[in-house]
Enzyme design. Structure first.
Site, mmCIF file in Angstrom:
data_model
loop_
_atom_site.group_PDB
_atom_site.id
_atom_site.type_symbol
_atom_site.label_atom_id
_atom_site.label_comp_id
_atom_site.label_asym_id
_atom_site.label_seq_id
_atom_site.Cartn_x
_atom_site.Cartn_y
_atom_site.Cartn_z
ATOM 1 N N GLY A 17 7.402 3.800 41.234
ATOM 2 C CA GLY A 17 7.516 4.253 39.851
ATOM 3 C C GLY A 17 8.986 4.221 39.469
ATOM 4 C CB ALA A 18 10.662 2.771 36.524
ATOM 5 N NE ARG A 59 10.097 -2.141 43.637
ATOM 6 C CZ ARG A 59 8.989 -1.516 43.212
ATOM 7 N NH1 ARG A 59 8.799 -0.249 43.494
ATOM 8 N NH2 ARG A 59 8.086 -2.161 42.522
ATOM 9 C CB CYS A 124 0.187 1.297 37.568
ATOM 10 S SG CYS A 124 1.321 1.161 38.978
ATOM 11 C CB SER A 126 3.404 6.012 34.640
ATOM 12 O OG SER A 126 4.225 6.728 33.745
ATOM 13 C CG ASP A 193 8.279 -0.696 36.320
ATOM 14 O OD1 ASP A 193 7.057 -0.694 36.072
ATOM 15 O OD2 ASP A 193 8.786 -0.081 37.272
ATOM 16 C CG ASN A 203 3.697 -0.559 33.300
ATOM 17 O OD1 ASN A 203 4.502 0.139 33.911
ATOM 18 N ND2 ASN A 203 2.414 -0.247 33.245
ATOM 19 C CE LYS A 204 2.589 -2.037 39.915
ATOM 20 N NZ LYS A 204 3.378 -2.725 40.962
ATOM 21 C CE LYS A 229 11.335 4.219 33.419
ATOM 22 N NZ LYS A 229 9.998 4.505 33.007
#
Ligand code: RUB
Length: 305
Positions: A17-18, A59, A124, A126, A193, A203-204, A229
């Site tokens: 998770g970001a 990442r 996902c 978050s 993200d 995002n995912k 972000k």
């Protein structure tokens, strides 16, 4: 936790998770500055920059981590090593407090979109979405959640477990059943993200597919995210890199001749997004970007890149 442990934890997805990635990364700068063997300012700064570069590579699709580290590292103009270490630690705490405060604000704003009887679809895991759901529950609203398992690493199970723990009814779907899950939903909430200068929300993997389905059913799609972000590097021409993960996460021993594509994220086109919910308010992607610029001028200083 040591700097090396943090790097390993982020690389091996022990932390996901970001925002959690950004939190852990930024905390590790305290370890770097406190354990630096350098006796002078330039040596300590070199250690910090080295650490920052290592963290950046853990990442690739994580501008929130990059912005957080850049925030701590900008304007470190000190003559005294003790003072420098103190300021770095204070700035780290400031970033962590900022994340907590902003999640509370986003939860207040996002929870207004949830009413009694609302079915929320999410994908996902978050931490931001969890805070919104928690807040709506705290306000006494009776709603339910549909969520997807999120192959290959099943972050959706973490989400379902946490939602169930909060006492919110949750129905869990395999990814391929997302159309069923969305058909009965009133609202799609996803995390983010990264957000690019063209207003794409990253995002995912699966997020754009589900946003397209939601649009077809006229279900509003909100990306819920801290404004950090935003990937400032995309303003200067950098194409946000989509992290590609190991093939074995999908299939340990695939037959010879089978190629596996394991993209961790995807870009959701701005046209599919009803609004971005951040600590700055709810805005269409292009307006969001202007708000980020006005509220975070330091981010756009070119020398940071
Ligand atoms: C997690 C993911 C999340 C965002 C936002 O992917 O896509 O939706 O990171 O999370 P991964 P948050 O599990 O690969 O890190 O709102 O907590 O920042």
């Amino acid at each position: 936790m040591s700097f090396k442990e943090t790097v390993d934890r982020i690389k091996n997805l022990k932390v996901q998770g970001a925002e959690d990635v950004a939190r852990e990364a930024v905390k590790s700068l305290k370890d770097v500055v406190n354990k630096s063997k350098s006796r002078n300012i330039s040596g300590i700064l070199a250690d910090l920059y080295h650490a920052k570069n290592i963290l950046f590579l853990t990442r690739p699709t994580e501008p929130c981590m990059r912005n957080s580290l850049n925030y701590v590292m900008h304007d470190l103009d000190y003559d005294d090593p003790v003072e420098l270490a103190k300021v770095v630690c204070l700035k780290v705490d400031e970033v962590l407090e900022r994340f907590d405060k902003n999640q509370r604000i986003i939860a207040q704003i996002g929870s207004k979109k949830i009413g009694n009887g609302t079915v929320v679809f999410t994908h996902c895991h978050s931490s931001t979405i969890l805070e919104i759901l928690k807040e709506a529950k705290k306000q006494g609203k009776k709603f339910e959640v549909h969520n997807t398992e999120t192959r290959p690493l099943y972050q959706g199970r973490v989400t379902a477990r946490e939602i169930a723990k909060l006492g919110i009814p949750v129905t869990h779907f395999i990814d391929a059943a997302a159309r069923f899950a969305l058909k009965k939903a009133d609202l799609m909430l996803i995390g983010a993200d990264a957000i690019t200068t063209e207003g794409k929300v990253i995002n995912k993997i699966g997020s754009e597919l589900y946003a397209e389905i939601a649009n077809r059913f006229d279900i509003p799609v909100y990306a819920c995210t801290d404004s950090w972000k935003f990937d400032t590097e995309t303003v200067f021409g950098y194409e946000e890199e989509i992290e590609k993960r190991k093939a074995k996460e999908i299939w340990k021993n695939p037959p010879k001749g089978v190629t596996i594509n394991n993209f961790a994220f995807e870009k959701v086109s701005p046209g599919l997004i009803t609004g971005i919910i951040s600590e700055l308010g709810i805005y269409k992607p292009h307006v969001f970007m202007q708000e980020v610029r006005v509220n975070n001028r330091w981010m756009f200083r070119k020398h940071l890149f």
